[in-house]
Enzyme design. Structure first.
Site, short mmCIF file in Angstrom:
data_model
loop_
_atom_site.label_atom_id
_atom_site.label_comp_id
_atom_site.label_asym_id
_atom_site.label_seq_id
_atom_site.Cartn_x
_atom_site.Cartn_y
_atom_site.Cartn_z
N CYS A 109 0.79 -1.20 -0.03
CA CYS A 109 -0.13 0.07 -0.17
C CYS A 109 0.94 1.20 0.07
CB CYS A 109 -0.92 -0.04 1.06
SG CYS A 109 -1.90 -1.45 1.29
N HIS A 233 -3.00 7.06 2.62
CA HIS A 233 -3.61 5.63 2.08
C HIS A 233 -4.83 5.58 2.59
CE1 HIS A 233 -4.25 1.52 1.35
NE2 HIS A 233 -3.70 1.07 2.58
N ASN A 263 -10.61 -0.22 0.33
CA ASN A 263 -9.05 0.15 0.37
C ASN A 263 -8.53 -0.82 -0.86
OD1 ASN A 263 -6.11 -0.59 0.87
ND2 ASN A 263 -6.58 -1.41 2.95
O1 UT7 Z 1 -4.06 -1.40 3.86
C1 UT7 Z 1 -3.06 -2.12 4.30
C2 UT7 Z 1 -3.06 -2.14 5.88
N1 UT7 Z 1 -4.48 -2.75 6.33
C3 UT7 Z 1 -4.94 -1.71 7.25
O2 UT7 Z 1 -4.34 -0.94 7.97
C4 UT7 Z 1 -6.17 -2.73 8.08
C5 UT7 Z 1 -5.80 -2.43 9.58
N2 UT7 Z 1 -7.15 -2.77 10.37
C6 UT7 Z 1 -8.08 -2.66 10.03
O3 UT7 Z 1 -8.43 -1.89 9.47
C7 UT7 Z 1 -8.99 -3.40 11.16
O4 UT7 Z 1 -8.42 -4.13 12.07
C8 UT7 Z 1 -10.28 -4.28 10.71
C9 UT7 Z 1 -11.25 -3.47 10.05
C10 UT7 Z 1 -9.62 -5.16 9.68
C11 UT7 Z 1 -11.00 -4.83 11.81
O5 UT7 Z 1 -11.41 -4.19 12.70
P1 UT7 Z 1 -11.30 -4.15 14.35
O6 UT7 Z 1 -11.89 -3.10 14.96
O7 UT7 Z 1 -9.79 -4.36 14.53
O8 UT7 Z 1 -12.19 -5.43 14.61
P2 UT7 Z 1 -11.51 -6.68 15.20
O9 UT7 Z 1 -10.71 -7.67 14.27
O10 UT7 Z 1 -10.75 -6.60 16.69
O11 UT7 Z 1 -12.80 -7.49 15.45
C12 UT7 Z 1 -13.62 -7.17 16.58
C13 UT7 Z 1 -14.92 -7.84 16.53
C14 UT7 Z 1 -14.51 -9.67 16.47
O12 UT7 Z 1 -15.60 -10.26 17.42
P3 UT7 Z 1 -15.46 -10.61 18.98
O13 UT7 Z 1 -14.29 -11.25 18.99
O14 UT7 Z 1 -15.25 -9.25 19.54
O15 UT7 Z 1 -16.85 -11.21 19.40
C15 UT7 Z 1 -14.66 -9.72 15.01
O16 UT7 Z 1 -15.09 -11.24 15.03
O17 UT7 Z 1 -15.85 -7.99 15.38
C16 UT7 Z 1 -15.77 -9.08 14.62
N3 UT7 Z 1 -15.75 -8.62 13.34
C17 UT7 Z 1 -16.86 -8.46 12.57
N4 UT7 Z 1 -18.14 -8.29 12.72
C18 UT7 Z 1 -18.98 -8.09 11.68
C19 UT7 Z 1 -14.59 -8.83 12.42
N5 UT7 Z 1 -14.81 -8.66 11.16
C20 UT7 Z 1 -16.00 -8.38 11.14
C21 UT7 Z 1 -17.15 -7.91 10.13
N6 UT7 Z 1 -18.53 -7.72 10.56
N7 UT7 Z 1 -16.54 -7.84 8.81
#
Ligand code: UT7
Length: 308
Positions: A109, A233, A263
């Site tokens: 990215c 980005h 993204n």
């Molecule tokens: O471009 C290159 C670099 N990439 C990035 O910069 C991406 C960086 N990371 C992110 O943008 C975020 O970490 C994500 C958008 C990928 C995920 O968001 P998050 O707030 O970090 O969510 P998480 O992985 O901590 O998940 C929180 C909760 C989990 O449930 P529990 O364990 O709390 O019950 C996940 O299972 O949200 C759940 N979850 C979802 N729920 C609904 C994860 N993905 C989803 C989803 N829809 N799509």
């Protein structure tokens, strides 16, 4: 001394628009979760990396008033090439009908900023006009049944024409960074699909973007108040907001297109730059801060004085 100037811009996105509600039909997710956690409302999916790159390049050439025959070199930033060998840039070169050098650059990215600095280096050693393109078809390497990643990735391309100028030109400062010990955080093996440790990438992204952007501003002799437009980005709206806050750059001064495009890795900065230019937000003499981060990990920033 020969510097660079951006004289043309173009984008291309696939026709197919996929909304959060569309994704919710097959994934255990919701529009509310995606908007709140990422800022994304819809994304474009489809096409090929070379096809999107050709379309974006043609628009950039038209806007610069250049023909393909006048372009000396082409740099294609991509992390999703059409194949492994050959590179995708030669297909783009052939597709637009130019001659001269054409090569792929993979800095994930951060690719567009890496490409900008590479283009400036080529100009410094004598290259004529160049095309710099960021083009991605991330959906091709994504498990669309994995809600953790399927909701953020998207496809698209952005291109700019870069021309030599006598004197220092627009690029006031830059830094390129990488730390391969973090390669496990965001990766895709041959024949596999994207894996991302989202939380860890998020945590590190804010830190490295702030560090790299601060260095780029200091090297340009500028402070946050001097930045007229930040072009970050587009990985996650919350990352952009956190970076703006820590850099003391008001969010209103950032170009944000993640809601419409998701993204798109190395295409995201040129998509956001194009949006800012075509909506009249960029003026001669403005200071632009471009900053990217991603797999590798890589991260990079550059300050441009718009056509200064
Ligand atoms: O471009 C290159 C670099 N990439 C990035 O910069 C991406 C960086 N990371 C992110 O943008 C975020 O970490 C994500 C958008 C990928 C995920 O968001 P998050 O707030 O970090 O969510 P998480 O992985 O901590 O998940 C929180 C909760 C989990 O449930 P529990 O364990 O709390 O019950 C996940 O299972 O949200 C759940 N979850 C979802 N729920 C609904 C994860 N993905 C989803 C989803 N829809 N799509």
């Amino acid at each position: 001394m020969r510097g660079i100037r951006i004289t043309g811009w173009g984008i291309a996105v696939p026709d197919k628009v996929v909304t959060n509600d569309d994704l919710s039909l097959t994934l255990d997710t919701s529009d509310e979760w995606i908007v709140e956690r990422t800022g994304i409302r819809e994304r474009h999916i489809g096409g090929t990396t070379s096809g999107l790159a050709i379309e974006a390049a043609q628009e950039a050439l038209r806007s610069a008033g250049r023909t393909a025959a006048e372009i000396d070199n082409l740099v294609l930033a991509t992390t999703t090439p059409d194949g492994i060998v050959p590179g995708t840039a030669p297909s783009v070169q052939h597709g637009i009908g130019m001659h001269g050098g054409a090569f792929d650059l993979n800095a994930a990215c951060s690719g567009f900023v890496y490409g900008l600095v590479t283009a400036a280096g080529l100009v410094a050693v004598g290259s004529g006009p160049l095309l710099l393109i960021g083009s991605e078809t991330l959906s091709r390497i994504t498990d669309m049944d994995d809600r953790k990643i399927a909701v953020i990735v998207a496809d698209g391309a952005g291109a700019v024409v870069i021309e030599p100028v006598e004197g220092p030109g627009s690029l006031l400062s830059w830094n390129l960074n990488a730390d391969g010990s973090l390669k496990h955080l965001l990766k895709c093996e041959h024949g596999g699909t994207l894996f991302m440790d989202g939380k860890e990438v998020f945590r590190r992204a804010v830190r490295v973007v702030v560090d790299s952007a601060e260095r780029a501003m200091a090297d340009a002799g500028l402070g946050p108040d001097d930045i007229d437009l930040m072009v970050p980005h587009q990985a996650n709206l919350r990352i952009i907001q956190a970076a703006c806050q820590r850099l003391s750059i008001p969010e209103e001064r950032a170009s944000i297109v993640i809601d419409r495009y998701g993204n798109t890795s190395s295409a995201s900065i040129p998509l956001a730059l194009h949006d800012a230019i075509t909506s009249g937000r960029v003026h001669d003499g403005d200071n632009l801060l471009l900053t990217g981060f991603g797999g590798g990990m890589t991260w990079a920033s550059a300050v441009l004085r718009w056509n200064g």
